[in-house]
Scaffold this motif. Structure first.
Motif, mmCIF file in Angstrom:
data_model
loop_
_atom_site.group_PDB
_atom_site.id
_atom_site.type_symbol
_atom_site.label_atom_id
_atom_site.label_comp_id
_atom_site.label_asym_id
_atom_site.label_seq_id
_atom_site.Cartn_x
_atom_site.Cartn_y
_atom_site.Cartn_z
ATOM 1 N N LYS A 221 -72.741 -42.575 42.111
ATOM 2 C CA LYS A 221 -72.264 -42.615 40.566
ATOM 3 C C LYS A 221 -72.530 -41.348 40.104
ATOM 4 O O LYS A 221 -71.391 -41.133 39.267
ATOM 5 C CB LYS A 221 -73.385 -43.022 39.880
ATOM 6 C CG LYS A 221 -73.907 -44.710 40.652
ATOM 7 C CD LYS A 221 -74.907 -45.660 39.521
ATOM 8 C CE LYS A 221 -74.590 -47.314 40.939
ATOM 9 N NZ LYS A 221 -75.799 -48.149 39.340
ATOM 10 N N MET A 222 -73.358 -40.428 40.553
ATOM 11 C CA MET A 222 -73.045 -39.115 39.436
ATOM 12 C C MET A 222 -71.919 -38.214 39.864
ATOM 13 O O MET A 222 -71.413 -38.097 39.352
ATOM 14 C CB MET A 222 -74.602 -38.198 39.841
ATOM 15 C CG MET A 222 -76.152 -38.920 39.743
ATOM 16 S SD MET A 222 -75.792 -39.401 37.810
ATOM 17 C CE MET A 222 -75.455 -41.276 37.505
ATOM 18 N N ASP A 223 -72.039 -38.222 41.442
ATOM 19 C CA ASP A 223 -70.581 -37.883 41.905
ATOM 20 C C ASP A 223 -69.589 -38.571 41.503
ATOM 21 O O ASP A 223 -68.340 -37.696 40.960
ATOM 22 C CB ASP A 223 -70.557 -37.755 43.674
ATOM 23 C CG ASP A 223 -71.975 -36.965 44.332
ATOM 24 O OD1 ASP A 223 -72.543 -36.222 43.767
ATOM 25 O OD2 ASP A 223 -72.145 -37.350 45.434
ATOM 26 N N LEU A 224 -69.559 -39.957 41.355
ATOM 27 C CA LEU A 224 -68.124 -40.185 40.766
ATOM 28 C C LEU A 224 -68.027 -40.135 39.220
ATOM 29 O O LEU A 224 -66.974 -40.173 39.079
ATOM 30 C CB LEU A 224 -67.769 -42.169 40.533
ATOM 31 C CG LEU A 224 -67.520 -42.479 40.407
ATOM 32 C CD1 LEU A 224 -66.062 -42.809 42.057
ATOM 33 C CD2 LEU A 224 -67.503 -44.020 41.096
ATOM 34 N N ILE A 225 -69.410 -39.930 38.630
ATOM 35 C CA ILE A 225 -69.125 -40.072 36.922
ATOM 36 C C ILE A 225 -68.076 -38.242 36.971
ATOM 37 O O ILE A 225 -68.011 -37.966 36.129
ATOM 38 C CB ILE A 225 -70.332 -39.798 36.016
ATOM 39 C CG1 ILE A 225 -71.075 -40.829 36.116
ATOM 40 C CG2 ILE A 225 -70.928 -39.447 35.148
ATOM 41 C CD1 ILE A 225 -72.552 -41.383 35.262
ATOM 42 N N ARG A 226 -68.879 -37.429 37.645
ATOM 43 C CA ARG A 226 -67.800 -35.884 37.544
ATOM 44 C C ARG A 226 -66.906 -36.002 38.073
ATOM 45 O O ARG A 226 -65.918 -35.372 37.578
ATOM 46 C CB ARG A 226 -68.877 -35.408 38.874
ATOM 47 C CG ARG A 226 -70.189 -34.750 38.014
ATOM 48 C CD ARG A 226 -70.443 -32.960 39.227
ATOM 49 N NE ARG A 226 -71.646 -33.679 40.364
ATOM 50 C CZ ARG A 226 -72.927 -34.814 40.623
ATOM 51 N NH1 ARG A 226 -73.986 -34.458 39.545
ATOM 52 N NH2 ARG A 226 -73.682 -35.034 41.645
ATOM 53 N N LEU A 227 -66.331 -36.533 39.143
ATOM 54 C CA LEU A 227 -65.323 -37.118 38.928
ATOM 55 C C LEU A 227 -64.043 -37.107 38.570
ATOM 56 O O LEU A 227 -62.592 -37.087 38.397
ATOM 57 C CB LEU A 227 -65.141 -37.665 40.801
ATOM 58 C CG LEU A 227 -65.495 -36.785 41.646
ATOM 59 C CD1 LEU A 227 -65.749 -37.531 43.479
ATOM 60 C CD2 LEU A 227 -64.672 -35.466 42.266
ATOM 61 N N PHE A 228 -64.256 -38.495 37.737
ATOM 62 C CA PHE A 228 -64.406 -39.379 36.661
ATOM 63 C C PHE A 228 -64.248 -37.815 35.606
ATOM 64 O O PHE A 228 -62.715 -38.088 34.831
ATOM 65 C CB PHE A 228 -64.453 -40.951 36.453
ATOM 66 C CG PHE A 228 -64.223 -41.505 37.436
ATOM 67 C CD1 PHE A 228 -63.666 -41.558 37.785
ATOM 68 C CD2 PHE A 228 -65.174 -42.718 37.226
ATOM 69 C CE1 PHE A 228 -62.729 -42.356 38.951
ATOM 70 C CE2 PHE A 228 -64.591 -43.986 37.842
ATOM 71 C CZ PHE A 228 -63.579 -43.734 39.444
ATOM 72 N N SER A 229 -64.526 -37.807 35.441
ATOM 73 C CA SER A 229 -64.850 -37.042 34.085
ATOM 74 C C SER A 229 -63.570 -35.995 34.135
ATOM 75 O O SER A 229 -62.977 -35.398 33.419
ATOM 76 C CB SER A 229 -65.723 -35.718 33.977
ATOM 77 O OG SER A 229 -67.299 -37.075 33.481
ATOM 78 N N LYS A 230 -63.799 -35.192 35.084
ATOM 79 C CA LYS A 230 -62.730 -34.392 35.437
ATOM 80 C C LYS A 230 -61.610 -35.066 35.203
ATOM 81 O O LYS A 230 -60.712 -33.745 35.345
ATOM 82 C CB LYS A 230 -62.795 -33.699 37.209
ATOM 83 C CG LYS A 230 -62.184 -32.045 37.428
ATOM 84 C CD LYS A 230 -62.401 -31.747 39.052
ATOM 85 C CE LYS A 230 -60.950 -30.702 39.137
ATOM 86 N NZ LYS A 230 -61.977 -29.863 40.449
ATOM 87 N N LEU A 231 -60.645 -35.728 35.777
ATOM 88 C CA LEU A 231 -59.865 -36.404 35.532
ATOM 89 C C LEU A 231 -59.314 -36.907 34.584
ATOM 90 O O LEU A 231 -58.027 -36.642 33.661
ATOM 91 C CB LEU A 231 -59.897 -37.758 36.355
ATOM 92 C CG LEU A 231 -59.279 -37.124 38.223
ATOM 93 C CD1 LEU A 231 -59.686 -39.236 39.050
ATOM 94 C CD2 LEU A 231 -57.847 -36.983 37.850
ATOM 95 N N GLU A 232 -60.324 -37.073 32.905
ATOM 96 C CA GLU A 232 -60.369 -37.798 32.114
ATOM 97 C C GLU A 232 -60.202 -36.660 31.710
ATOM 98 O O GLU A 232 -59.211 -36.361 30.720
ATOM 99 C CB GLU A 232 -61.647 -38.938 31.673
ATOM 100 C CG GLU A 232 -61.512 -39.603 31.992
ATOM 101 C CD GLU A 232 -62.026 -41.133 31.386
ATOM 102 O OE1 GLU A 232 -61.784 -41.463 30.193
ATOM 103 O OE2 GLU A 232 -63.480 -41.468 31.551
ATOM 104 N N ASP A 233 -60.742 -35.082 31.542
ATOM 105 C CA ASP A 233 -60.889 -34.293 29.977
ATOM 106 C C ASP A 233 -59.554 -33.672 30.374
ATOM 107 O O ASP A 233 -59.334 -32.761 29.947
ATOM 108 C CB ASP A 233 -61.388 -33.315 31.053
ATOM 109 C CG ASP A 233 -63.602 -33.893 30.714
ATOM 110 O OD1 ASP A 233 -63.734 -34.536 29.767
ATOM 111 O OD2 ASP A 233 -63.816 -33.358 31.139
#
Length: 206
Positions: free
Chosen positions: A180-192
């Motif tokens: 979940k933490m890894d996915l948050i980092r990846l999604f945050s990168k995409l959203e930013d």
């Protein structure tokens, strides 16, 4: 001497605890073995996916998965508002934003949820008509309005939060805490990236 090792162990124990693991050494050891085992996977190895052999790209797979996951999430969210005053999942998402981030302008609230202005206005107006939010004119900007959640809005949100949390957990159900933490980092990168690109394009068109 062993300070770094102890710090690493403390971090792992915290992760294990967040995952609601049983408080015994045997269970922790099993969990730790799985965690360490997942780290040995070659970082450059590629997963298999449908259509890969015929040239389907990773970008295509990711985009399709995001669309599918959105639909799954939307379906789960709808179950959270059955027999409630919420018309759509967007209603409670707007209220959660107001509770988490405080009152904000109507424009800011709509942009935060990445909605077109017309769609966002429909949601805000519905919340106003249902007495869940209220709007207040701004002295320095008569064209915009500050949106506040009402006592009725807070009460309804609190009444449904248990179901909303259950719906959210169903979407990420098979993932462990590290995933979940890894996915948050990846999604945050995409959203930013996309938020920044959208802002740049908007400024260019002004």
């Amino acid at each position: 001497m062993y300070y770094e090792l102890i710090n690493d162990l403390v971090t792992l124990v915290k992760q294990y605890e967040e995952g609601a693991g049983a408080a015994d050494v045997k269970s922790f050891n099993t969990w730790l073995s799985l965690q360490l085992g997942s780290k040995t996977i070659d970082a450059h190895s590629e997963p298999e996916w449908s259509g890969k052999a015929s040239g389907r790209s990773a970008d295509s797979v990711i985009n399709t998965s995001l669309v599918h996951l959105y639909r799954y999430a939307k379906s789960h969210a709808k179950t959270a508002i059955i027999e409630s005053s919420f018309s759509t999942p967007d209603d409670f998402i707007y209220l959660i934003n107001l509770v988490s981030l405080g009152s904000m302008t109507k424009t800011a609230l709509i942009k935060l949820n990445v909605h077109e202005k017309s769609a966002g206005m429909q949601i805000v107006n519905r919340l106003i008509n249902n007495g869940l939010v209220e709007q207040e004119a701004m002295e320095n900007d008569k064209r915009n309005r500050m949106i506040h959640i009402t006592a009725n809005g807070r009460q309804l949100l609190n009444e449904r939060m248990h179901e909303i949390r259950k719906a959210s957990s169903r979407v990420t159900e098979p993932l462990n805490i590290q995933e979940k933490m890894d996915l948050i980092r990846l999604f945050s990168k995409l959203e930013d990236f996309h938020a920044s690109k959208s802002k740049t394009e908007l400024q260019t068109n002004i």
